[in-house]
Design a protein around this motif. Sequence first.
Motif, short mmCIF file in Angstrom:
data_model
loop_
_atom_site.label_atom_id
_atom_site.label_comp_id
_atom_site.label_asym_id
_atom_site.label_seq_id
_atom_site.Cartn_x
_atom_site.Cartn_y
_atom_site.Cartn_z
N GLY A 217 0.82 -1.20 0.00
CA GLY A 217 0.00 0.00 0.00
C GLY A 217 0.85 1.25 0.00
O GLY A 217 2.03 1.22 0.37
N ILE A 218 0.28 2.37 -0.42
CA ILE A 218 1.04 3.61 -0.45
C ILE A 218 1.39 4.02 0.99
O ILE A 218 0.60 3.81 1.91
CB ILE A 218 0.28 4.74 -1.18
N PRO A 219 2.56 4.57 1.21
CA PRO A 219 2.97 4.94 2.58
C PRO A 219 1.99 5.88 3.26
O PRO A 219 1.75 5.78 4.46
CB PRO A 219 4.33 5.61 2.37
N GLU A 220 1.41 6.81 2.48
CA GLU A 220 0.49 7.79 3.06
C GLU A 220 -0.73 7.10 3.68
O GLU A 220 -1.20 7.50 4.75
CB GLU A 220 0.03 8.78 1.98
N LEU A 221 -1.24 6.07 3.02
CA LEU A 221 -2.41 5.39 3.56
C LEU A 221 -2.04 4.51 4.74
O LEU A 221 -2.75 4.45 5.75
CB LEU A 221 -3.10 4.55 2.47
N ARG A 222 -0.92 3.81 4.65
CA ARG A 222 -0.51 2.97 5.78
C ARG A 222 -0.23 3.81 7.02
O ARG A 222 -0.55 3.39 8.14
CB ARG A 222 0.69 2.10 5.39
N ARG A 223 0.34 4.99 6.84
CA ARG A 223 0.55 5.88 7.99
C ARG A 223 -0.79 6.35 8.57
O ARG A 223 -0.96 6.40 9.80
CB ARG A 223 1.41 7.08 7.58
N ALA A 224 -1.73 6.67 7.69
CA ALA A 224 -3.04 7.13 8.16
C ALA A 224 -3.77 6.01 8.91
O ALA A 224 -4.43 6.26 9.94
CB ALA A 224 -3.89 7.61 6.98
N ILE A 225 -3.68 4.78 8.41
CA ILE A 225 -4.31 3.64 9.08
C ILE A 225 -3.66 3.42 10.45
O ILE A 225 -4.35 3.18 11.45
CB ILE A 225 -4.22 2.38 8.21
N ALA A 226 -2.33 3.48 10.50
CA ALA A 226 -1.63 3.28 11.77
C ALA A 226 -2.05 4.33 12.79
O ALA A 226 -2.29 4.01 13.96
CB ALA A 226 -0.12 3.33 11.54
N ARG A 227 -2.16 5.60 12.36
CA ARG A 227 -2.59 6.66 13.28
C ARG A 227 -4.00 6.39 13.78
O ARG A 227 -4.30 6.56 14.98
CB ARG A 227 -2.53 8.02 12.58
N LYS A 228 -4.88 5.95 12.88
CA LYS A 228 -6.26 5.63 13.27
C LYS A 228 -6.31 4.50 14.28
O LYS A 228 -7.01 4.57 15.31
CB LYS A 228 -7.05 5.27 12.01
N LEU A 229 -5.57 3.42 14.02
CA LEU A 229 -5.60 2.27 14.92
C LEU A 229 -5.00 2.61 16.29
O LEU A 229 -5.50 2.15 17.33
CB LEU A 229 -4.84 1.09 14.30
N GLN A 230 -3.96 3.42 16.30
CA GLN A 230 -3.35 3.82 17.57
C GLN A 230 -4.29 4.73 18.37
O GLN A 230 -4.49 4.52 19.57
CB GLN A 230 -2.03 4.54 17.31
N ALA A 231 -4.89 5.72 17.71
CA ALA A 231 -5.70 6.72 18.41
C ALA A 231 -7.08 6.20 18.79
O ALA A 231 -7.55 6.42 19.91
CB ALA A 231 -5.83 7.97 17.54
N GLU A 232 -7.74 5.52 17.86
CA GLU A 232 -9.13 5.11 18.09
C GLU A 232 -9.25 3.72 18.73
O GLU A 232 -10.15 3.49 19.54
CB GLU A 232 -9.91 5.11 16.77
N ASN A 233 -8.37 2.81 18.34
CA ASN A 233 -8.50 1.42 18.78
C ASN A 233 -7.48 1.01 19.84
O ASN A 233 -7.56 -0.10 20.36
CB ASN A 233 -8.39 0.48 17.57
N ARG A 234 -6.52 1.91 20.10
CA ARG A 234 -5.47 1.64 21.09
C ARG A 234 -4.67 0.38 20.73
O ARG A 234 -4.28 -0.40 21.59
CB ARG A 234 -6.05 1.54 22.51
N ILE A 235 -4.44 0.21 19.43
CA ILE A 235 -3.66 -0.92 18.94
C ILE A 235 -2.25 -0.41 18.60
O ILE A 235 -2.09 0.47 17.76
CB ILE A 235 -4.31 -1.55 17.69
N PRO A 236 -1.22 -0.97 19.23
CA PRO A 236 0.14 -0.52 18.95
C PRO A 236 0.66 -1.11 17.65
O PRO A 236 1.20 -2.21 17.62
CB PRO A 236 0.92 -1.06 20.16
N VAL A 237 0.51 -0.37 16.57
CA VAL A 237 0.89 -0.88 15.26
C VAL A 237 1.65 0.19 14.50
O VAL A 237 1.42 1.39 14.69
CB VAL A 237 -0.37 -1.32 14.48
N THR A 238 2.57 -0.22 13.64
CA THR A 238 3.34 0.70 12.81
C THR A 238 2.90 0.53 11.35
O THR A 238 2.30 -0.50 10.99
CB THR A 238 4.84 0.43 12.91
N PRO A 239 3.20 1.50 10.48
CA PRO A 239 2.84 1.35 9.06
C PRO A 239 3.40 0.09 8.42
O PRO A 239 2.78 -0.48 7.51
CB PRO A 239 3.42 2.61 8.42
N ASP A 240 4.55 -0.38 8.88
CA ASP A 240 5.16 -1.59 8.32
C ASP A 240 4.42 -2.86 8.72
O ASP A 240 4.72 -3.94 8.18
CB ASP A 240 6.62 -1.70 8.77
N GLU A 241 3.47 -2.75 9.63
CA GLU A 241 2.68 -3.90 10.08
C GLU A 241 1.28 -3.88 9.50
O GLU A 241 0.34 -4.45 10.05
CB GLU A 241 2.63 -3.92 11.61
#
Length: 390
Positions: free
Chosen positions: A71-95
């Motif tokens: 996936g494009i880096p911009e989307l993976r970063r946005a997903i990671a921010r969403k999962l960290q902030a909303e779902n409290r899931i510790p994930v990085t864009p590389d995951e």
Amino acid sequence: MLQYHVAERVRQLRPSPTLAVSDRARALRQQGIDVIDLGGGDPDFPTPTHICQAAADAMFRGETHYVASAGIPELRRAIARKLQAENRIPVTPDEIIVTPGGKAALFVSILALVGPGDDVLMFDPGWVSYEPMVIMAGARCLHVPLLPEENYRITREAIEAVLTPQTRLMIVNSPNNPTGRVLTREEADAIVTVAQEHDIVVISDEIYEKIIYDGREHLSLAAFPGMAERTLTVNGFSKAYAMTGWRLGYVAGPAPLIRQIMKVHSHSATCATSFAQWGGVAALEGPQDVIDAMVAAWDRRRRFVTERLNAIPGFRCPLPEGAFYAFPDVSGTGLSGQEVAQKLIEEAYVGVTPGDAFGASGSGCIRLSFATADELLERALDRIANVFGR
């Protein structure tokens, strides 16, 4: 006549029951019959304009070629921010792997994790495609029967009653399709305990997480202590942002598993559509009040549908807690869910999905979607009531 060889694992599959309802509805429409199809799960709202504009802008600036398979880096970063902030899931864009729809995320994950000799545990009733995916992977399905009279409650005892030493994977879906149930903290604790004690990886299908009612809390299993390293969180843009046709989803999880899933994804889809991914960035980073407006409409419709269904003799429908499906028990009519669904499409010209499409526990039920216009819902409920008596 030529005899074609077909793989046995494919031969034993049934076509998608929900698509079969839509196919029958289309066939009747071609005959000039006015059919109302409540069998699918496609929001009746248009994709928000700012999301469409972002994808169009991407196309016109030349974003129409292959992109990174994950996936494009911009989307993976946005997903990671969403999962960290909303779902409290510790994930990085590389995951994170971006996929052509949530269904593709589920399929590549299952294919990567299990095979012949492995067991996969799932809850019954559950979404129609889980079992076919497991069969295509060559693994065996273990069904945990959940009872309508107990509001489909998940318990540790129910899970362990079907568990085997070969159980490698557990699939959990909340809010649930078809029942509309939202996982409680007690149920989540039971799942977490079993997964950790028996060393099981969990796929948490959270595609309906934004569609939740009455102030309930959405629980992400990967956020529980000790679960981030054994949970794959699957989600997408189809339901919350009315983007079903965009085919955009993702899977997030521990790097060792994501690396293996990446092999399957790269050899099958290559990558999700490039310009659609820019629409995904706009969806996550743009205004979220578009979701609130849709959920408010579905909230109103679920109350209307539930009230109308409960007024029909032989129907009993709990108020859905999440998603946009009603799952009434119709056994009081003296007919099975299959027979009621058949009667409705042929006599009322209303398409619904028989409950046994979602597992044996749903055999006395039907599923109908209220993600459709109010006027169509009202007409459909009038027709159903006319067939079964007011």
